[in-house]
Design an enzyme around this catalytic site. Structure first.
Site, mmCIF file in Angstrom:
data_model
loop_
_atom_site.group_PDB
_atom_site.id
_atom_site.type_symbol
_atom_site.label_atom_id
_atom_site.label_comp_id
_atom_site.label_asym_id
_atom_site.label_seq_id
_atom_site.Cartn_x
_atom_site.Cartn_y
_atom_site.Cartn_z
ATOM 1 C CE LYS A 9 -3.780 -2.406 2.398
ATOM 2 N NZ LYS A 9 -4.741 -2.353 3.528
ATOM 3 C CE1 TYR A 49 -9.152 -3.134 0.541
ATOM 4 C CE2 TYR A 49 -8.485 -1.023 -0.399
ATOM 5 C CZ TYR A 49 -8.178 -2.183 0.293
ATOM 6 O OH TYR A 49 -6.906 -2.397 0.749
ATOM 7 C CG ASN A 112 -3.561 -2.636 7.031
ATOM 8 O OD1 ASN A 112 -3.408 -2.287 5.852
ATOM 9 N ND2 ASN A 112 -4.642 -3.248 7.448
ATOM 10 C CG HIS A 115 -5.064 -6.171 -0.695
ATOM 11 N ND1 HIS A 115 -6.285 -6.273 -0.069
ATOM 12 C CD2 HIS A 115 -5.114 -6.996 -1.779
ATOM 13 C CE1 HIS A 115 -7.042 -7.119 -0.753
ATOM 14 N NE2 HIS A 115 -6.359 -7.566 -1.795
ATOM 15 C CD GLU A 126 -8.397 -9.014 -4.137
ATOM 16 O OE1 GLU A 126 -7.280 -9.487 -3.841
ATOM 17 O OE2 GLU A 126 -9.267 -8.737 -3.284
HETATM 18 P P1 DAT Z 1 -7.604 -7.095 5.212
HETATM 19 O O1 DAT Z 1 -6.821 -5.966 4.583
HETATM 20 O O2 DAT Z 1 -6.850 -7.727 6.352
HETATM 21 O O3 DAT Z 1 -8.126 -8.104 4.210
HETATM 22 P P2 DAT Z 1 -10.340 -6.091 5.374
HETATM 23 O O4 DAT Z 1 -10.574 -6.683 4.025
HETATM 24 O O5 DAT Z 1 -11.305 -6.407 6.460
HETATM 25 O O6 DAT Z 1 -8.876 -6.428 5.918
HETATM 26 O O7 DAT Z 1 -10.296 -4.508 5.255
HETATM 27 C C1 DAT Z 1 -9.643 -3.899 4.161
HETATM 28 C C2 DAT Z 1 -8.885 -2.710 4.667
HETATM 29 O O8 DAT Z 1 -9.788 -1.742 5.188
HETATM 30 C C3 DAT Z 1 -7.932 -2.987 5.830
HETATM 31 O O9 DAT Z 1 -6.678 -3.477 5.405
HETATM 32 C C4 DAT Z 1 -7.827 -1.654 6.485
HETATM 33 C C5 DAT Z 1 -9.212 -1.074 6.303
HETATM 34 N N1 DAT Z 1 -10.041 -1.329 7.482
HETATM 35 C C6 DAT Z 1 -10.624 -2.508 7.845
HETATM 36 N N2 DAT Z 1 -11.309 -2.405 8.972
HETATM 37 C C7 DAT Z 1 -11.169 -1.102 9.362
HETATM 38 C C8 DAT Z 1 -11.633 -0.339 10.463
HETATM 39 N N3 DAT Z 1 -12.410 -0.889 11.408
HETATM 40 N N4 DAT Z 1 -11.271 0.971 10.541
HETATM 41 C C9 DAT Z 1 -10.509 1.526 9.581
HETATM 42 N N5 DAT Z 1 -10.040 0.874 8.510
HETATM 43 C C10 DAT Z 1 -10.359 -0.422 8.407
HETATM 44 MG MG MG Z 2 -9.590 -7.976 2.759
#
Ligand code: DAT
Ligand code: MG
Length: 147
Positions: A9, A49, A112, A115, A126
């Site tokens: 990212k 997303y 974080n 991805h 994807e």
């Molecule tokens: P991952 O990236 O581990 O697959 P995800 O698909 O649940 O996680 O979410 C995608 C991204 O969205 C994640 O990397 C960071 C952001 N995100 C997820 N939950 C969040 C939250 N509660 N507050 C802020 N950003 C969040």
């Molecule tokens: Mg995810």
């Protein structure tokens, strides 16, 4: 052979972590079959997303992922989807174990670092979204039988 989509990212690119992160997947034994540094558009981010469209953080997430270049990759290997998720660590760095990418390099959920596709279906979707078929290479590695 199984394939997954991984993306460093904008925070990871800015922090010059591309090399260290690529090294981890190479060390694990996975094979890189496609990679490029790209600036993703708002439309691409919203499609990528889409599952989070209704979440309160969606706007912030799209803003963040389009805020600078990302390093998009396709990796191949046995169980690469699940194993790369394990190597990434939990979404929230508060829960990500030391030794994982998020556990070692990140302190907050927004930033974080990486991805990774979470299932065979999302990997297929994807990969097709970010790479043309001719951007994925097929090549033999002499070490493959040892992995
Ligand atoms: P991952 O990236 O581990 O697959 P995800 O698909 O649940 O996680 O979410 C995608 C991204 O969205 C994640 O990397 C960071 C952001 N995100 C997820 N939950 C969040 C939250 N509660 N507050 C802020 N950003 C969040
Ligand atoms: Mg995810």
């Amino acid at each position: 052979m199984e394939k997954t989509f991984l993306m460093i990212k904008p925070d990871g690119v800015q922090r010059q972590l591309i090399g260290k992160i690529v090294q981890r997947f190479e060390d694990k034994g996975f094979q890189l079959i496609g990679a490029k540094l790209i600036q993703i558009t708002k439309e691409q981010a919203e499609y990528h997303y889409a599952e989070h469209k209704e979440r309160p953080f969606f706007g912030e997430l799209v803003q963040f992922i389009t805020s600078g270049p990302v390093f998009a990759m396709v990796w191949q290997g046995h169980n690469v989807i699940q194993l790369s998720r394990t190597m990434m660590g939990k979404t929230n760095p508060l829960d990500a174990a030391p030794g994982t990418i998020r556990g070692d390099f990140a302190v907050q959920t927004g930033n974080n670092i990486i991805h990774g596709s979470d299932s065979p279906e999302s990997a297929a979707r994807e990969i097709a979204h970010f790479f043309k078929p001719e951007e994925l290479l097929s090549y033999e590695r002499s070490i493959q039988s040892w992995i």
